[in-house]
Design a protein around this motif. Sequence first.
Motif, PDB file in Angstrom:
ATOM      1  N   VAL A 147       0.881  -1.177   0.000  1.00  0.00           N
ATOM      2  CA  VAL A 147       0.000   0.000   0.000  1.00  0.00           C
ATOM      3  C   VAL A 147       0.910   1.216   0.000  1.00  0.00           C
ATOM      4  CG1 VAL A 147      -2.000   1.093   1.074  1.00  0.00           C
ATOM      5  CG2 VAL A 147      -1.559  -1.332   1.471  1.00  0.00           C
ATOM      6  N   GLN A 148       0.815   2.041  -1.052  1.00  0.00           N
ATOM      7  CA  GLN A 148       1.813   3.092  -1.254  1.00  0.00           C
ATOM      8  C   GLN A 148       1.150   4.420  -1.601  1.00  0.00           C
ATOM      9  OE1 GLN A 148       5.689   2.070  -1.766  1.00  0.00           O
ATOM     10  NE2 GLN A 148       4.685   0.972  -0.102  1.00  0.00           N
ATOM     11  N   GLY A 149       1.766   5.487  -1.130  1.00  0.00           N
ATOM     12  CA  GLY A 149       1.253   6.826  -1.431  1.00  0.00           C
ATOM     13  C   GLY A 149       1.252   7.673  -0.167  1.00  0.00           C
ATOM     14  N   PRO A 150       1.106   9.002  -0.344  1.00  0.00           N
ATOM     15  CA  PRO A 150       1.146   9.886   0.827  1.00  0.00           C
ATOM     16  C   PRO A 150       0.062   9.573   1.860  1.00  0.00           C
ATOM     17  CG  PRO A 150       0.474  11.086  -1.159  1.00  0.00           C
ATOM     18  CD  PRO A 150       0.976   9.753  -1.610  1.00  0.00           C
ATOM     19  N   ASN A 151      -1.076   9.019   1.415  1.00  0.00           N
ATOM     20  CA  ASN A 151      -2.165   8.699   2.356  1.00  0.00           C
ATOM     21  C   ASN A 151      -2.236   7.207   2.691  1.00  0.00           C
ATOM     22  OD1 ASN A 151      -2.873  11.409   2.252  1.00  0.00           O
ATOM     23  ND2 ASN A 151      -4.267  11.079   0.516  1.00  0.00           N
ATOM     24  N   ALA A 152      -1.229   6.438   2.241  1.00  0.00           N
ATOM     25  CA  ALA A 152      -1.285   4.978   2.381  1.00  0.00           C
ATOM     26  C   ALA A 152      -1.331   4.547   3.848  1.00  0.00           C
ATOM     27  CB  ALA A 152      -0.091   4.343   1.682  1.00  0.00           C
ATOM     28  N   ARG A 153      -0.471   5.113   4.662  1.00  0.00           N
ATOM     29  CA  ARG A 153      -0.421   4.668   6.059  1.00  0.00           C
ATOM     30  C   ARG A 153      -1.699   5.050   6.795  1.00  0.00           C
ATOM     31  NH1 ARG A 153       3.605   7.556   8.403  1.00  0.00           N
ATOM     32  NH2 ARG A 153       3.888   6.188  10.186  1.00  0.00           N
ATOM     33  N   ALA A 154      -2.163   6.284   6.555  1.00  0.00           N
ATOM     34  CA  ALA A 154      -3.372   6.748   7.250  1.00  0.00           C
ATOM     35  C   ALA A 154      -4.584   5.898   6.873  1.00  0.00           C
ATOM     36  CB  ALA A 154      -3.636   8.212   6.914  1.00  0.00           C
ATOM     37  N   LYS A 155      -4.640   5.430   5.627  1.00  0.00           N
ATOM     38  CA  LYS A 155      -5.793   4.630   5.198  1.00  0.00           C
ATOM     39  C   LYS A 155      -5.670   3.168   5.637  1.00  0.00           C
ATOM     40  CE  LYS A 155      -7.491   7.472   1.427  1.00  0.00           C
ATOM     41  NZ  LYS A 155      -7.832   7.606   0.012  1.00  0.00           N
ATOM     42  N   THR A 156      -4.454   2.719   5.879  1.00  0.00           N
ATOM     43  CA  THR A 156      -4.235   1.316   6.229  1.00  0.00           C
ATOM     44  C   THR A 156      -4.355   1.076   7.735  1.00  0.00           C
ATOM     45  OG1 THR A 156      -2.707   1.142   4.368  1.00  0.00           O
ATOM     46  CG2 THR A 156      -2.633  -0.629   5.999  1.00  0.00           C
ATOM     47  N   LEU A 157      -3.815   1.986   8.525  1.00  0.00           N
ATOM     48  CA  LEU A 157      -3.730   1.757   9.974  1.00  0.00           C
ATOM     49  C   LEU A 157      -5.061   1.383  10.635  1.00  0.00           C
ATOM     50  CD1 LEU A 157      -1.078   4.473  10.889  1.00  0.00           C
ATOM     51  CD2 LEU A 157      -0.829   1.994  11.183  1.00  0.00           C
ATOM     52  N   PRO A 158      -6.186   2.065  10.300  1.00  0.00           N
ATOM     53  CA  PRO A 158      -7.448   1.701  10.964  1.00  0.00           C
ATOM     54  C   PRO A 158      -7.894   0.268  10.656  1.00  0.00           C
ATOM     55  CG  PRO A 158      -7.632   3.816   9.835  1.00  0.00           C
ATOM     56  CD  PRO A 158      -6.351   3.213   9.399  1.00  0.00           C
ATOM     57  N   LEU A 159      -7.345  -0.337   9.596  1.00  0.00           N
ATOM     58  CA  LEU A 159      -7.772  -1.684   9.199  1.00  0.00           C
ATOM     59  C   LEU A 159      -6.940  -2.768   9.875  1.00  0.00           C
ATOM     60  CD1 LEU A 159      -8.176  -1.062   5.353  1.00  0.00           C
ATOM     61  CD2 LEU A 159      -9.807  -0.619   7.197  1.00  0.00           C
ATOM     62  N   LEU A 160      -5.887  -2.375  10.549  1.00  0.00           N
ATOM     63  CA  LEU A 160      -5.039  -3.358  11.226  1.00  0.00           C
ATOM     64  C   LEU A 160      -5.654  -3.713  12.586  1.00  0.00           C
ATOM     65  CD1 LEU A 160      -1.509  -1.841  10.442  1.00  0.00           C
ATOM     66  CD2 LEU A 160      -2.685  -3.709   9.260  1.00  0.00           C
ATOM     67  N   ARG A 161      -5.268  -4.878  13.082  1.00  0.00           N
ATOM     68  CA  ARG A 161      -5.791  -5.295  14.384  1.00  0.00           C
ATOM     69  C   ARG A 161      -5.280  -4.374  15.495  1.00  0.00           C
ATOM     70  NH1 ARG A 161      -5.317 -11.395  12.800  1.00  0.00           N
ATOM     71  NH2 ARG A 161      -3.109 -10.894  12.757  1.00  0.00           N
ATOM     72  N   ASP A 162      -6.078  -4.285  16.558  1.00  0.00           N
ATOM     73  CA  ASP A 162      -5.694  -3.450  17.712  1.00  0.00           C
ATOM     74  C   ASP A 162      -4.311  -3.837  18.231  1.00  0.00           C
ATOM     75  OD1 ASP A 162      -8.126  -2.272  17.502  1.00  0.00           O
ATOM     76  OD2 ASP A 162      -9.066  -3.405  19.142  1.00  0.00           O
ATOM     77  N   SER A 163      -4.020  -5.140  18.158  1.00  0.00           N
ATOM     78  CA  SER A 163      -2.775  -5.658  18.726  1.00  0.00           C
ATOM     79  C   SER A 163      -1.525  -5.075  18.068  1.00  0.00           C
ATOM     80  CB  SER A 163      -2.761  -7.177  18.607  1.00  0.00           C
ATOM     81  OG  SER A 163      -3.058  -7.561  17.274  1.00  0.00           O
ATOM     82  N   VAL A 164      -1.661  -4.536  16.851  1.00  0.00           N
ATOM     83  CA  VAL A 164      -0.462  -4.096  16.133  1.00  0.00           C
ATOM     84  C   VAL A 164      -0.557  -2.632  15.656  1.00  0.00           C
ATOM     85  CG1 VAL A 164      -1.130  -4.762  13.783  1.00  0.00           C
ATOM     86  CG2 VAL A 164       1.281  -4.937  14.497  1.00  0.00           C
ATOM     87  N   ARG A 165      -1.749  -2.045  15.766  1.00  0.00           N
ATOM     88  CA  ARG A 165      -1.946  -0.740  15.137  1.00  0.00           C
ATOM     89  C   ARG A 165      -0.954   0.308  15.638  1.00  0.00           C
ATOM     90  NH1 ARG A 165      -7.165   0.364  16.298  1.00  0.00           N
ATOM     91  NH2 ARG A 165      -7.714  -1.238  14.784  1.00  0.00           N
ATOM     92  N   ALA A 167       1.966  -0.139  17.096  1.00  0.00           N
ATOM     93  CA  ALA A 167       3.340  -0.467  16.695  1.00  0.00           C
ATOM     94  C   ALA A 167       3.551  -0.157  15.210  1.00  0.00           C
ATOM     95  CB  ALA A 167       3.633  -1.937  16.968  1.00  0.00           C
ATOM     96  N   ALA A 168       2.549  -0.422  14.385  1.00  0.00           N
ATOM     97  CA  ALA A 168       2.662  -0.158  12.945  1.00  0.00           C
ATOM     98  C   ALA A 168       2.728   1.352  12.684  1.00  0.00           C
ATOM     99  CB  ALA A 168       1.491  -0.781  12.189  1.00  0.00           C
ATOM    100  N   ALA A 169       1.942   2.104  13.445  1.00  0.00           N
ATOM    101  CA  ALA A 169       1.938   3.563  13.289  1.00  0.00           C
ATOM    102  C   ALA A 169       3.285   4.157  13.681  1.00  0.00           C
ATOM    103  CB  ALA A 169       0.823   4.171  14.132  1.00  0.00           C
ATOM    104  N   ALA A 170       3.970   3.493  14.613  1.00  0.00           N
ATOM    105  CA  ALA A 170       5.240   4.019  15.125  1.00  0.00           C
ATOM    106  C   ALA A 170       6.446   3.559  14.301  1.00  0.00           C
ATOM    107  CB  ALA A 170       5.419   3.580  16.577  1.00  0.00           C
ATOM    108  N   LEU A 171       6.219   2.708  13.295  1.00  0.00           N
ATOM    109  CA  LEU A 171       7.352   2.178  12.516  1.00  0.00           C
ATOM    110  C   LEU A 171       8.113   3.296  11.813  1.00  0.00           C
ATOM    111  CD1 LEU A 171       5.864  -0.945  10.646  1.00  0.00           C
ATOM    112  CD2 LEU A 171       7.660  -0.973  12.415  1.00  0.00           C
ATOM    113  N   GLN A 172       9.426   3.263  11.931  1.00  0.00           N
ATOM    114  CA  GLN A 172      10.276   4.157  11.149  1.00  0.00           C
ATOM    115  C   GLN A 172      10.450   3.541   9.755  1.00  0.00           C
ATOM    116  OE1 GLN A 172      11.601   7.217  12.236  1.00  0.00           O
ATOM    117  NE2 GLN A 172      10.041   6.792  13.802  1.00  0.00           N
ATOM    118  N   PRO A 173      10.841   4.362   8.751  1.00  0.00           N
ATOM    119  CA  PRO A 173      11.084   3.783   7.424  1.00  0.00           C
ATOM    120  C   PRO A 173      12.099   2.638   7.493  1.00  0.00           C
ATOM    121  CG  PRO A 173      11.091   6.169   7.299  1.00  0.00           C
ATOM    122  CD  PRO A 173      11.018   5.818   8.763  1.00  0.00           C
TER     123      PRO A 173
END
Lengths: 362, 131
Positions: A147-165, A167-173
């Motif tokens: 999932v790629q693009g300037p809005n990719a992370r913002a659109k993907t994060l809500p779809l991830l499970r609570d258990s990882v959201r 940590a995924a939001a905090a990932l560095q490149p």
Amino acid sequence: MANKTPLYDEHVADGGKIVDFAGWDMPINYGSQVEEHNNVRTDAGMFDVSHMTVVDLTGARTREYLRYLLANNVDRLKESGKALYSCMLNEQGGVIDDLIVYYIRDDYYRMVVNAGTRAKDLAWLEQQSVDFSVTVTERPELAMIAVQGPNARAKTLPLLRDSVREAAAALQPFYGVFDGEWFIARTGYTGEDGFEIVLPAEEAAHFWSRLRAAGVRPTGLGARDTLRLEAGMNLYGSDMDESITPLEAALNWTIAWEPADRDFIGRKALERARAEGVRHKLVGLLLEDKGVLRNHQKVLGGSGEGEITSGSFSPTLQRAIAFARVPKDTGEHCQVDIRGKLHSARVVKPPFVRNGKAQIEL
Amino acid sequence: MSNIPVELKYAKSHEWARHNDDGSITVGISDNAQDQLGDMVYVELPEIGQAVTAEEGCAVVESVKAASDVYAPVSGEVVEVNEVLGDTPELVNQDAYGAGWLFRVQPSDAAELDALMSGDTYAEFLEDEAH
């Protein structure tokens, strides 16, 4: 009979034009390659990259094995989840494949290699693993969605499970994180921010449809190619192969020469080539005239001839761009033979585009 | 289903030809052809006055995906080219039978037009090609 990814039915339903890619039935576009390209530069697109090969490497001596196997140095990986881009060379210094390796823990690394080189890569990984008692496990039961693009992370994060959201939001490149069988990494092949998500095949179609509902647009392999070209990223089989060393593929930055006492496959050949001096270099080209640069067009530059290794039309720049392997003494200008006529091109340093913005002057 | 106007003639290489009242023939590529090629980014047209031969390449249309030769449907002399395509090649995608025309030929032998397919025959030809 061509291979089909777990998302094949989604592609057909989305109107994807299916073509053969390295033995896989894959969507080249879903209507307009240029619109899909622009959408990744400005919003968010998703790619089915399940045809790529995920390989898990396990065993107490896995780090030692990878130190020997790869031209880049896995000792650079100190934190769990960190990724490294590297070439895997043969004894002659030629590129068997380029890949990403993730450090999970000392006895577990995950590697993602190209689809077109799968069989030879696995054979090579197995062959070299014997001396290190490393176990090589292909993971064909996993799918992968980028999932790629300037809005990719913002659109993907809500779809991830609570258990990882979180940590995924905090990932560095260039880091990834596990969530059960899911692996979410902040990596990509477009020059935009985003995630590459490895997940169980049986969950892929559902996740794809949730992404689509969140406004992430299906994007084909055609746009993937123009996006990576603009981003200055090499394509195995076009820009380098087993007859080319990283020195002639603009991949010097991926060779870890230090420490000098680290022996890796191809090192001696590379040192010899470096000492003797290479004859060619891989550069970026911008066509000054109208037209389109294409793979294999002849280039006249410096004291001899070269060839375009990846050429296309850049939707972002609205100009023809390319990578070309040209004589080492090629200066700022060269000429490209397009259907028998010579056209002027400017030699530029990729990337052409990063994060939606032109990186070169037109 | 692609758009195939019945008043035009078609070549197997997917060009269309329109017989104009002045005897000249306007040439473009079919809706099916533009759809297969995808987003058009460059069109190389013949020179005005250039002699063209039926079934020989005389123009090139380039999409992001690929370059494709355009073959003259009839022999003759090029009398006009669609210069607007230099800046707006996407007209070939948007209006393949109208604003996206490529060039106009004064035929040396108008009978060559009879060798081309009718719209109905071209539709069948596309069906066969797809299978």
